[in-house]
Design an enzyme around this catalytic site. Structure first.
Site, PDB file in Angstrom:
ATOM      1  CB  SER A  51      -1.168  -0.012   1.316  1.00 24.52           C
ATOM      2  OG  SER A  51      -2.088  -0.776   0.924  1.00 24.52           O
ATOM      3  CE  LYS A  54      -4.770   1.787  -0.815  1.00 24.34           C
ATOM      4  NZ  LYS A  54      -3.914   0.642  -0.285  1.00 24.34           N
ATOM      5  CB  SER A 115      -4.546   1.946   3.820  1.00 26.78           C
ATOM      6  OG  SER A 115      -3.711   1.381   2.721  1.00 26.78           O
ATOM      7  CE  LYS A 242      -1.276   3.974   2.323  1.00 27.22           C
ATOM      8  NZ  LYS A 242      -1.315   3.231   3.636  1.00 27.22           N
TER       9      LYS A 242
END
Length: 432
Positions: A51, A54, A115, A242
């Site tokens: 993730s 992202k 997320s 993140k």
């Protein structure tokens, strides 16, 4: 550019090495202002990013907002696939309904804080028309940003096999997004510098998502280093960025923290557990804050020794002073201030073959650059080669073009000076 001279005395004290290793397959620590790499481990290995992908989706969302292509209060359609995927509770998601309305801001918050995978795809479909087209935008933006080691196959960081047969066209059914730690750090560097507002949302520990009437979902930030989530991981100054996990990627985290005006970016990839990704990030950030500071090494208006004046041709003045117009600063390891020297490079295109600047020219005409040069035992490295600290060197005053009479008199003076020098040399030869 013609490099003219290295300036300043160089003293070399003992080098301070990082007295730790990391339980991560790949890791990097970068100064967020200068792009200087302060720690690295296997940073060019291309690994699954999960993730952390992202961050690129967020970049393109914020770019679309800033360019007026979408708006925070704009409603986002929820496609059948997005609705179905949002109910997949084994993945990070908030449930999305087709009989409710959601704004760009709501879905973006669910992406940046929780997320949320289906929310990411919904925003991608809004911006590009399809996830396939959005993935093309991701790869194009990666090339534009100079990431080099990357491959984006979807917008979320999931393995394509998790997308229930709806993975983007042209990508493998088991493909996964890939980047190196260096490329990931570059992406984070651009994200927080180009769109610093990303940290306003990324730093929110918890927020409720209104999924529908009387349907409120608590989103707890996956970044446990934010205060109040998992107290054992609280870290002063952390405000992003993140996390990521898949079975192939392991546990990964791109972090950023600021203290006393100094910000660092860290990336750890393939740690074993969720706790490990934060423990290893703490080691990296502690290394930065404990061992480095931002230092102004050369003040504005610096005059390179031996180049206080450069010759001028066809001007009312025969010489002109030059100096730097800005201070030179960089992030410096403790005790290494004296390991830096300055390097003056004059622009050959501004000078004639005799190294003279031709009049007329204005005050502030750039004639070259002044750069910092590190003279330690190891090479100084940046995310981008162009990030080496350098500032323009300019003329201090304007010089007008000399009139024809002045030029003629100079020519006459030069002629008789040449004769006199010839006679002097001849007479000197008689008595030698």
């Amino acid at each position: 550019m013609l490099t003219i001279v290295l300036l300043a005395t160089v003293i070399q004290p003992g080098k301070i090495n990082a007295a730790f290793d990391l339980e991560a397959e790949s890791a990097i620590l970068v100064d967020a202002k200068t792009g200087k790499i302060l720690f690295q481990k296997n940073i060019d290995a291309i690994l699954p990013t999960a993730s952390m992908t992202k961050m690129m989706s967020e970049y393109l969302i914020l770019e679309a907002i800033n360019e007026g292509k979408i708006f925070w209060d704009q409603e986002v359609p929820i496609s059948d696939f997005v609705r179905t995927l949002s109910l997949h509770t084994a993945l990070s998601n908030v449930p999305l309904r087709q009989d409710a309305t959601y704004t760009v801001e709501q879905l973006y918050q669910s992406v940046a804080i929780y997320s949320a995978n289906a929310s990411t795809i919904a925003l991608a479909e809004l911006i590009a028309g399809s996830e396939t087209q959005f993935v093309k935008m991701m790869n194009d933006k990666a090339a534009e940003l100079g990431l080099e080691d990357y491959e984006f196959v979807n917008t979320t960081g999931l393995n394509n096999s998790d997308l229930q047969g709806n993975h983007p066209d042209g990508t493998g059914e088991n493909a996964e997004n890939m980047m190196s730690a260096r490329a990931t750090a570059k992406l984070a560097f651009h994200l927080i510098n180009d769109y610093p507002e990303v940290l306003e949302t990324a730093s929110i520990p918890t927020m409720d998502f209104i999924a529908g009437p009387e349907e409120r979902i608590e989103m707890r930030n996956w970044n446990w280093m934010l205060s109040g989530i998992e107290p054992q991981h609280d870290y002063e100054g952390i405000d992003g960025l993140k996390t990521g996990y898949t079975s192939a990627a392991g546990n990964a985290f791109t972090g950023t923290a600021e203290r006393n005006g100094m910000r660092f970016i860290s990336v750890v990839m393939r740690t074993n557990t969720r706790d490990d990704r934060f423990n290893e990030t703490k080691k990296l950030l502690d290394h930065g804050f404990n061992n480095f500071t931002h230092v102004e090494l050369v003040e504005a208006g610096f005059i390179p020794e031996g180049f206080e004046q450069i010759p001028v041709v066809a001007g009312k003045e025969r010489e002109v002073g030059i100096s730097s117009i800005e201070a030179l600063s960089t992030v410096v390891r403790s005790g290494e201030d004296e390991l830096y020297s300055t390097e003056l490079s004059l622009n050959e295109s501004q000078l004639n073959e005799d190294g003279e600047l031709e009049a007329p020219f204005e005050a502030g005409t750039q004639v070259g650059t002044l750069a910092l040069v590190y003279n330690g035992d190891e090479d100084e490295e940046f995310l981008y080669a162009s990030q080496r600290a350098e500032v323009p060197v300019v003329t201090d005053v304007a010089v007008e073009k000399a009139g024809w009479f002045a030029m003629a008199m100079r020519a006459v003076g030069g002629f008789f000076s040449g004769i006199w020098n010839g006679v002097a040399e001849m007479v000197k030869g008689w008595f030698s």
